[in-house]
Design an enzyme around this catalytic site. Structure first.
Site, PDB file in Angstrom:
ATOM      1  N   SER A  75       0.866  -1.188   0.000  1.00 13.66           N
ATOM      2  CA  SER A  75       0.000   0.000   0.000  1.00 13.66           C
ATOM      3  C   SER A  75       0.896   1.230   0.000  1.00 13.66           C
ATOM      4  CB  SER A  75      -0.881   0.027   1.252  1.00 13.66           C
ATOM      5  OG  SER A  75      -0.157   0.541   2.357  1.00 13.66           O
ATOM      6  N   ASP A  76       0.345   2.390  -0.349  1.00 13.55           N
ATOM      7  CA  ASP A  76       1.127   3.595  -0.120  1.00 13.55           C
ATOM      8  C   ASP A  76       1.001   3.951   1.367  1.00 13.55           C
ATOM      9  OD1 ASP A  76       2.808   5.715  -0.430  1.00 13.55           O
ATOM     10  OD2 ASP A  76       1.729   6.661  -2.062  1.00 13.55           O
ATOM     11  N   TRP A  77       1.789   4.888   1.790  1.00 11.77           N
ATOM     12  CA  TRP A  77       1.895   5.236   3.220  1.00 11.77           C
ATOM     13  C   TRP A  77       0.505   5.569   3.799  1.00 11.77           C
ATOM     14  CZ3 TRP A  77       6.612   6.541   6.067  1.00 11.77           C
ATOM     15  CH2 TRP A  77       6.362   7.037   7.337  1.00 11.77           C
ATOM     16  N   GLY A  78       0.033   4.694   4.642  1.00 10.75           N
ATOM     17  CA  GLY A  78      -1.243   4.965   5.309  1.00 10.75           C
ATOM     18  C   GLY A  78      -2.457   4.876   4.395  1.00 10.75           C
ATOM     19  N   SER A  79      -2.288   4.371   3.183  1.00 10.49           N
ATOM     20  CA  SER A  79      -3.432   4.424   2.252  1.00 10.49           C
ATOM     21  C   SER A  79      -4.539   3.444   2.621  1.00 10.49           C
ATOM     22  CB  SER A  79      -2.982   4.219   0.799  1.00 10.49           C
ATOM     23  OG  SER A  79      -2.536   2.897   0.581  1.00 10.49           O
TER      24      SER A  79
END
Ligand code: BGC
Length: 759
Positions: free
Chosen positions: A295-299
């Site tokens: 995932s992207d950061w915190g997505s």
């Protein structure tokens, strides 16, 4: 041997969404595949908690060489690594740190599974290469591959084994700050650059200790953020999705990329992190991608404010089901995923699939043979910031420069007897040339333009700042304060400009004005630089403007008035040397724009491969056609444009049909007085199709070196691959009929011939 199983018909119904066997890992365990057998055996030994642990990625929290954290989130992360609840770390770097973290995992957890160590190695590690948008302007795939190869060599020597690059997002909007990280607006160029970067990072053999697993990002359509505002909604049609956005992603799968990252944005109403179509149906299904998706950061957690997930439990269920295999910094999988499986809400088969993918990458990297294979302090000392790396950075930096204007051949500069006034804050800046995403570069380590020019000792240089560009702190995560009030240095600079032979002005963006979170609503020269430029011009018109920026800027006034303009982007460690060598003609510029420069902000999105519309015009004195009443439709500088100190002439465009399509040839002659290089570009137009096609599409290019006076016949092959397109069902189709074939040195300066494809 890995065999790809295509489209098995076993269909499993999971939480209302269909997951077919073909979307799960396609390593065939029946064959004698060492990696597959190893991973299968290991998976069989793992508890559910340990499996979920592999799907968890944390960012670094502490200097591990210090004492273990006593409390708080840091302690939790530390304990989680020891308990086998972490699969990868981000932002731990340097052999000593990596070794300590690896020890925590390998020597404390029950199964001793090694961690992956990820880092954003975007354009270099310590040796900093030009920003990716600049490198794309070189149209030199070998140089781009070498840049990635060297970046990987340095990063791997610092203990890392995974880079969060390449970013392959196509963008048509210069307001979007992350255009600096991509290859510009075109899917053909973008695909080739993307594949070259993957090859460079991953090398020929991933288990070598100088390679990194690459990560293609951001899947998908992140570059189509509405109004160029970072993280914003993307809402695009199928034709754009299939023909513009997706091809570079597919190109990296074909190049063997090991990992993918999804994106923050929603695409047509579905946050990418929770998008089954993108991640399962397309990537892992149709494209047979057998690596893993981070995932992207915190997505994962961001799906809550998106309005797609009710809470953390829901977000975990949606993301893992949709095919996001690893959770970066949402801390949700580690909290909820095991419970969701135990409650029958997420199928364990999906967890097994994700973990298989992750362990497979770790095995390919050789981490199970030796978890410390990247941890050699001697290599770290020897390989980082080597002279040969800086030399390669200089070569690609020179190739990335684009000459936009050169009236009366004011460039190249004479090497002696010249009095030069050098003006602009950015001329004496050793930090901005490093650009954004240079987390391992040393601050203020770039060669400034002033330093580069000073090496030409037979001219005199008088440097003046003119106006200060920024006020206050400059850091990766903070807003940058731009000086819009203090004009106190202008007068002195004007005086300095009065009695010199030539004025070199270095203007543009601060190194942290482009990049993530740095969208701009105005893309003109920031702060007081336009005022400075006009005041200097009033004193001395003999100006060479060197633009340093992370994106195309709107520079109408300069384009009209300033005799010479050089687009020098942010060129990395050796920026000042590259710029000086181009200004003095020791390198003849050969770069071409990978992104259109607009005349007005209101033209954005502006791009060369637009559709014709039903009212293309122009109409004489009539308003009812597709245009602006206060601006022309033309760009300031088009895609593919760039001048040289010599001139190239194109003639004899001819097309010969053959069984697979056609051979196109053109005569190229260097008609000037200097040796030089030209990027010969081939475009097609499919004139009538079942889904309308753009007025031009790049389908081939070659960078050709010619001595003064020399000519060469340049040939291209046109096959189905170049002549076809994706229809709105995502199928690649080739439709017979009329085409225009165009060849030239820019998307707006082309020879044209008709061609009919018969079938
Ligand atoms: C960016 C990614 C990056 C990640 C980790 C995110 O904010 O969108 O491109 O890889 O951070 O640094």
């Amino acid at each position: 041997m890995i065999r790809i199983i295509t489209f098995l018909t076993i269909t499993i119904l999971i939480m209302g969404c269909k997951t077919t066997q073909s979307q799960l890992t396609n390593v065939d365990e029946n064959e004698n595949n060492t990696t597959a057998m190893f991973v299968k055996d290991l998976l069989a030994k793992m508890t559910l908690e340990e499996k979920v642990g592999q799907m968890n990625l944390y960012t670094s929290f502490i200097d591990i060489t210090g004492p273990a954290p006593a409390e708080g989130e840091q302690k939790v992360k530390y304990d989680h690594i020891k308990a086998g609840k972490v699969g990868a770390m981000l932002n731990v770097r340097g052999v000593e740190n990596v070794r300590k973290f690896q020890e925590l995992a390998v020597e404390n957890s029950r199964l001793g599974i090694p961690l992956l160590f990820g880092f954003d190695v975007i354009h270099g590690y310590r040796t900093t290469f030009p920003i990716p948008l600049a490198e794309a302007a070189s149209w030199d795939l070998e140089a781009i591959e070498l840049s990635a190869r060297i970046s990987a060599t340095e990063a791997a020597a610092a203990g890392l084994n995974w880079t969060f690059a390449p970013m392959v997002d196509i963008s048509r909007d210069a307001r979007w700050g992350r255009v600096m990280e991509g290859a510009g607006e075109d899917p053909f160029l973008g695909s080739l650059v993307a594949a070259a970067r993957v090859k460079g990072f991953q090398g020929d053999d991933l288990s070598e200790n100088n390679t990194l697993a690459a990560c293609t990002k951001h899947f998908a359509a992140y570059g189509f953020a509405e109004a160029g505002k970072d993280y914003n909604t993307a809402d695009i049609g199928l034709s754009t999705l299939y023909n513009i956005v997706l091809p570079p992603f597919k190109a990296t799968v074909d190049a063997g990329v090991q990992t993918f990252m999804n994106s923050f944005n929603e695409l047509n109403g579905i946050p990418a992190t929770g998008d089954v179509f993108l991640q399962r149906d397309l990537l892992k299904g149709k494209w047979n991608f057998d690596g893993f998706m981070v995932s992207d950061w915190g997505s994962v957690t961001e799906m809550i404010p998106h309005g797609f997930a009710k809470d953390g439990v829901d977000a975990t269920k949606i993301a893992s089901t949709a095919g996001s295999d690893m959770d970066m910094e949402s801390h949700l999988y580690v909290k909820h995923l095991a419970d969701l499986v135990n409650d029958g809400k997420v199928e364990v088969q999906l967890i097994d699939d994700a973990v298989k993918r992750i362990l497979t990458v770790k095995h390919k990297l050789g981490l199970f043979d030796d978890p410390y294979r990247y941890c050699d302090t001697q290599r770290e000392k020897e390989l980082i910031y080597k002279d040969t790396h800086l030399e390669a950075a200089l070569e690609v930096a020179k190739k990335s420069i684009v000459l936009l204007k050169n009236e009366n051949n004011i460039l190249p500069l004479a090497k002696s007897g010249q009095k030069i006034a050098l003006i602009g804050d950015l001329a004496d800046d050793k930090n901005s040339p490093l650009g954004n995403w240079r987390l391992a570069s040393e601050d203020n380590s770039a060669v400034s333009v002033l330093e580069g020019l000073e090496k030409y000792e037979d001219n005199t240089i008088d440097y003046n700042q003119g106006v200060q560009l920024q006020e206050g702190r400059e850091q990766f995560i903070f807003e940058l304060a731009i000086n819009t009030t203090d004009e106190s240095g202008i007068e002195e600079a004007v005086e300095a400009a009065k009695n010199v032979d030539v004025v070199i002005m270095v203007l543009g963006e601060h190194g942290y004005q482009a990049g993530e979170g740095r969208s701009r609503a105005n893309i003109d020269l920031p702060g007081l630089q336009q005022t400075l430029l006009e005041k200097i011009y009033a004193a001395n018109k003999n100006i060479v403007l060197v633009l340093t920026s992370g994106r195309p800027l709107a520079i109408n006034w300069a384009a009209e008035n300033i005799p010479a303009i050089v687009q020098a982007w942010q060129l990395g460690s050796t920026a000042g040397d590259a710029i000086a060598q181009v200004l003095y003609g020791d390198y003849n510029p050969s770069g071409k724009l990978p992104m259109t420069f607009p005349k007005s902000l209101g033209q954005i999105p502006i791009y060369y491969n637009y559709k014709n519309t039903g009212r293309p015009g122009p109409l004489e004195e009539m308003v009812f056609w597709s245009h602006y009443i206060d601006e022309s439709n033309a760009p300031l500088y088009p895609f593919g444009y760039g001048l040289s100190y010599t001139a190239f002439d194109y003639s004899n465009l001819s097309i010969e049909k053959n069984e697979v399509g056609a051979t196109v040839s053109v005569q190229l002659k260097n008609t000037g007085a200097m040796d030089g290089e030209e990027v010969v570009q081939l475009y097609i137009r499919d004139k009538f199709a079942s889904v309308t096609r753009p007025v031009k599409e790049l389908k081939g290019f070659q960078k050709i070196a010619l001595k003064a006076g020399e000519s060469k016949t340049v040939t291209f092959n046109l096959t189905d691959k170049e002549l076809g397109f994706y229809n709105n069902q995502g199928e690649f189709v080739v439709e017979p009929g009329a085409f225009d074939i165009m060849v030239g040195g820019s998307s707006m300066d082309l020879l044209k011939e008709a061609f009919v494809l018969e079938r």
